[in-house]
Design a protein around this motif. Structure first.
Motif, PDB file in Angstrom:
ATOM      1  N   ASN A  78      -2.189  -3.367   4.048  1.00 30.85           N
ATOM      2  CA  ASN A  78      -1.897  -3.729   5.444  1.00 30.85           C
ATOM      3  C   ASN A  78      -1.734  -2.478   6.314  1.00 30.85           C
ATOM      4  OD1 ASN A  78       0.719  -2.787   4.946  1.00 30.85           O
ATOM      5  ND2 ASN A  78       1.552  -4.834   4.608  1.00 30.85           N
ATOM      6  N   ASP A  88       0.828  -1.221   0.000  1.00 34.92           N
ATOM      7  CA  ASP A  88       0.000   0.000   0.000  1.00 34.92           C
ATOM      8  C   ASP A  88       0.858   1.265   0.000  1.00 34.92           C
ATOM      9  OD1 ASP A  88       0.734  -0.794   2.550  1.00 34.92           O
ATOM     10  OD2 ASP A  88      -1.195  -0.347   3.488  1.00 34.92           O
ATOM     11  N   ALA A  89       2.001   1.229   0.674  1.00 31.70           N
ATOM     12  CA  ALA A  89       2.832   2.438   0.694  1.00 31.70           C
ATOM     13  C   ALA A  89       3.515   2.683  -0.649  1.00 31.70           C
ATOM     14  CB  ALA A  89       3.870   2.346   1.804  1.00 31.70           C
ATOM     15  N   GLN A 133       0.374  -0.319   6.603  1.00 32.52           N
ATOM     16  CA  GLN A 133       1.684  -0.004   7.160  1.00 32.52           C
ATOM     17  C   GLN A 133       2.698   0.198   6.052  1.00 32.52           C
ATOM     18  OE1 GLN A 133       1.507  -3.239  10.579  1.00 32.52           O
ATOM     19  NE2 GLN A 133       3.376  -2.033  10.658  1.00 32.52           N
ATOM     20  N   SER A 134       3.587   1.143   6.310  1.00 32.80           N
ATOM     21  CA  SER A 134       4.725   1.334   5.411  1.00 32.80           C
ATOM     22  C   SER A 134       5.961   0.831   6.146  1.00 32.80           C
ATOM     23  CB  SER A 134       4.835   2.806   5.034  1.00 32.80           C
ATOM     24  OG  SER A 134       4.979   3.594   6.201  1.00 32.80           O
TER      25      SER A 134
END
Ligand code: TPP
Ligand code: MG
Length: 796
Positions: free
Chosen positions: A211, A181-182, A213-214
């Motif tokens: 998720n 996602d990041a 989160q990066s």
């Protein structure tokens, strides 16, 4: 504390067409077993690399257990069920262990390589087309690039299919990116989306591992709530995989609506923190926020902490059934974005923890995890140990997985013959850019495979880099046939831009990242789609740096193309400092897989291009970079002898040979040839034997020298390298004046070859607007500068 990996929900799965025959329940049981195995093997692979291999350098080996765990389900669904042999995939870099584990289970990766994960010769830290041996489609590593690569691969697939160049025995493949996602913070992803929309891309899937989160932190809620709209605005289909089957069932019960609202409203950071804390944490918050909601107490009472945790973390991106349904539910070839909710570190002790990106389980945690997975000690690498499905059943299932049913997935594509006689452009005075345009214009007239396989592209500088004649003859590529409106309306224009699937120029908007990523894809059309292309891309030299990471990415994958960069250097004079390229010759020299040339004359260029089109197709070849200029230069009046051609291609030749043991040589590259020639002419008055060396490729000269040195160091006899042969003509204590419109270090190294003294002229400051006489004087590239440098060498 170790939690068991999420146990997938029970339930039925609609029957989908799949080659893995057998009752649906068996299939699902096998897939669940494999999902578990993929999580185990990826986690273990990283653990083994960090704990079982002695460290010789004190460095942590690393690997990403948390990033891997969040895509174990998505990738299980893809590789073991959804994908077909013609599909091509870019896996987010940090899921490399998942990829290799899957290939291992499919029998296409060896245990040795897994045991050597991140070690020399082992499975690579990030999936690599060239360094891994288990059929990686697209390399990844620099986040965002693999994502964009799938778009340009889809464009390339359309291009070769619509022209009938690709074998039509297979249906078109889907170009799939498994995306962190990041990664969506990277601007190049949106550049690719916009360009993709313009080209009406088909068969593109981006599966976003949401998720939340990066590397450093939790992904912003605010941003992500916009993401689906971005995709919808670009005519993508968006499939959101949010809640798993068990949560969906809970929502249908009393209090379920309030529970759903609570989760929907839960900030990413709180959700992640609770995913780490577990059942007691969920209970506390739900009781506090929803305590008086009818049905909630019953729900809480009906679940112990472990069950509550499993329920609250039952996200669809990690619910195999939901994933399979969603992926199989997609019909048609519109681009699709799956937003798959997952938990980073799912099933591992650091699930959801914001610091888990580089987190590694310790020995104790691993031992507990191993027990929970039912893997006996000593059977850690066993493909079937600890599964609740008989090994024979899993084995049968694996043997029938559609993705690997079609034989080798990389195509062989025979080389395209390159004519010997690329015409040297004529004209008394011309720039190398004009010469390039003329050569391509001549190729456009040809009716052969060579011309048919050539494809050009440019980020909105087609006309200003002299591709006009080529495009007028060969047309612009478009999925649809479109008329040239200006022509229809009888408005006079030098550019005839008819668009059709037959067109051989791909016009891009101004985004150099897209340009290089498209070159990466076009240059892999052979192995990816079975249709070799000869891509030629043009842009302004200074903007190489704008897309440099994508260029590096293309080369890292061994993609083959001809990069033509023009204008370059100070020599674009009135265009000013912002457009002057200084370090690009060093990029040409330094980037592996790219051979840089900077000729001065049209006849050299023709010889170099002939060589380049062959080099692009040779097994041990690579891509080629031509640094060209708009400065008209008086052409050398000569015939192109084989010796001259060989010299130009080998990187250098004596334009005026020195007398034996001469004490001075002027060495030039590219557009400053007139200053070098005139400087040399004047120097001859004092030093009659001085030589004038044309360096067409510092890169090739350097590579040849280094190769010869390395061979000698290894005790092998090595013939003198081209540059050694050339400089051997000079006296041992001779001086070299080197001159290039670029960083002086590009040629200064020549002094080391035969220990000659060097005065290196070039540009090492940002420039400014001006005409050539002013700028060359100011930056020390004029005839006076040559003479001063020569005097300094000769007079000491
Ligand atoms: C261009 C680039 N910048 C920085 C990094 C370092 N980096 C590696 S992973 C990562 C965060 C990735 O987060 P996400 O894409 O969400 O993947 P996850 O691990 O959460 O699955 C960063 C910044 C990188 N690999 N590439
Ligand atoms: Mg992430």
């Amino acid at each position: 504390m170790i939690r068991r990996p999420m146990t997938p929900s029970s339930g039925t799965l609609a029957a989908h067409p799949t080659a893995a025959a057998g009752p649906v329940a068996d299939r699902l049981a096998c897939l669940r077993a494999l999902e578990r195995k993929v999580l185990w093997l990826s986690t273990w692979m990283i653990h083994a690399a960090n704990h079982l291999r002695p460290s010789r350098d004190g460095l942590k080996v690393g690997g990403h257990q948390a990033s891997s765990s969040s895509v174990a389900t998505l990738m299980t669904a893809l590789y073991f069920d959804v994908l077909r042999p013609q599909d091509r995939v870019a896996v987010k870099p940090h899921a490399s262990p998942v990829y290799h584990a899957i290939q291992y289970l499919l029998g296409r990766q060896t245990r040795d390589k897994l045991e050597a994960f991140r070690g020399l010769g082992g499975a690579q830290s990030y999936p690599s087309r060239t360094k891994d041996s288990d059929d990686v489609d697209f390399s990844t590593g620099s986040v965002g690039l693999g994502v964009a690569m799938t778009s340009f691969a889809a464009l390339t697939q359309d291009y070769v299919r619509l022209k009938g160049l690709a074998p039509q025995t297979q249906p078109p493949g889907r170009m799939v990116a498994v995306v962190g996602d990041a990664e969506l913070d990277e601007g190049n992803v949106y550049e690719a989306m916009l360009e993709g929309w313009k080209h009406d891309l088909r068969n593109l899937w981006w599966v976003i591992d949401y998720n939340r989160q990066s590397l450093d932190s939790i992904v912003s809620d605010r941003l992500f709530h916009r993401i689906d709209r971005l995709f919808l605005a670009m005519d993508w289909r968006v499939v959101t995989l949010k809640y798993g089957k068990r949560l969906e069932a809970a929502f249908a019960r009393p209090g379920g609506e309030a529970l759903k609202r609570w989760i929907d409203d839960c900030p990413n950071s709180l959700y992640s923190a609770l995913a780490f804390k577990g059942g007691a944490g969920w209970r506390e918050h739900l009781r506090r926020d929803l305590g008086d909601t009818a049905g909630l107490a019953e729900l809480l009472d009906g679940h112990d902490d472990a069950a509550l945790h499993a329920l609250m973390t039952n996200l669809a991106g990690q619910d195999l059934e939901s994933v399979l349904e969603a992926m199989h539910g997609v019909a048609g070839d519109d681009p699709v974005c799956f937003i798959a909710y997952t938990i980073k570190g799912s099933g591992l002790p650091f699930a959801g923890h914001k610091d888990n990106h580089a987190g590694l389980m310790n020995l104790e945690q691993m031992a507990l995890f191993q027990r929970s997975m039912g893997v006996p000690e000593g059977a850690e690498w066993d493909r079937f140990a600890g599964l609740d499905v008989p090994p024979e059943a899993v084995g049968r299932f694996l043997a029938a997985v559609p993705f690997v049913a079609g034989g080798p997935r990389r195509h062989a594509a025979p080389p395209v013959p390159v004519p010997d006689d690329l015409p040297a452009a004529t004209g008394e005075r011309q720039s190398t850019q004009e010469a390039f345009g003329r050569i391509l214009g001549e190729i456009a007239r040809r009716d052969d495979a060579f011309a048919a396989r050539l494809v050009t592209t440019s980020p909105d500088v087609t006309v200003s880099t002299n591709l006009g004649a080529w495009v007028n003859r060969r047309g612009v590529y478009d999925r649809q046939r479109r008329k040239d409106v200006f022509r229809e309306e009888k408005v006079v224009s030098a550019q005839r831009w008819s668009m059709s699937p037959e067109g051989q120029h791909i016009e891009l908007g101004i985004a150099e990242h897209n340009f290089f990523t498209l070159l990466a894809a076009l240059g892999l059309a052979g192995p990816l789609f079975g249709a070799r292309l000869l891509p030629v891309g043009t842009l302004y030299d200074p903007f190489i740096m704008r897309g440099l990471d994508a260029l590096n990415y293309a080369l890292y994958q061994d993609s083959r193309f001809l990069l033509v960069a023009t204008p370059s250097g100070l020599t674009l004079a009135p265009e000013g400092g912002a457009h002057q390229s200084i370090v690009t010759p060093l990029i040409g020299l330094g980037l592996p897989g790219l051979t840089g040339f900077e000729p001065a004359f049209g006849d050299e260029l023709a010889a170099i291009m002939t060589w380049a089109f062959r080099h692009m197709q040779a097994d041990d070849g690579g891509s080629v970079y031509l640094r060209l200029s708009t400065r008209p230069v008086e052409q050398a009046r000569r015939t192109m002898t084989p010796a001259l051609r060989d010299g130009a291609v080998a990187g250098g030749y004596w334009l005026v040979p020195p007398e034996r043991n001469a004490s001075l040589a002027i060495v030039y590259t590219g557009a400053v040839a007139p200053e070098a020639i005139e400087g040399h002419r004047q120097v001859l008055e004092d030093i009659p034997g001085a030589g004038l060396l044309a360096v067409t490729s510092a890169d090739r000269l350097y590579a040849g020298w280094r190769h010869a040195q390395q061979a000698r160091a290894a005790g092998q006899p090595a013939a003198p390298a081209q540059v050694e042969r050339l400089l051997a003509e000079l006296a041992p204590d001779a001086g070299l004046v080197t001159i290039i419109d670029g960083h002086p270090a590009s040629l200064a190294w020549l002094g080391a070859v035969a220990r000659h003294r060097v005065q290196a002229l070039g540009v090492d400051r940002f420039g400014q607007s001006g005409d050539i006489p002013d700028l060359y004087r100011l930056y020390g590239l004029d005839v006076d500068a040559v003479l001063r440098a020569a005097a300094a060498l000769c007079l000491g």
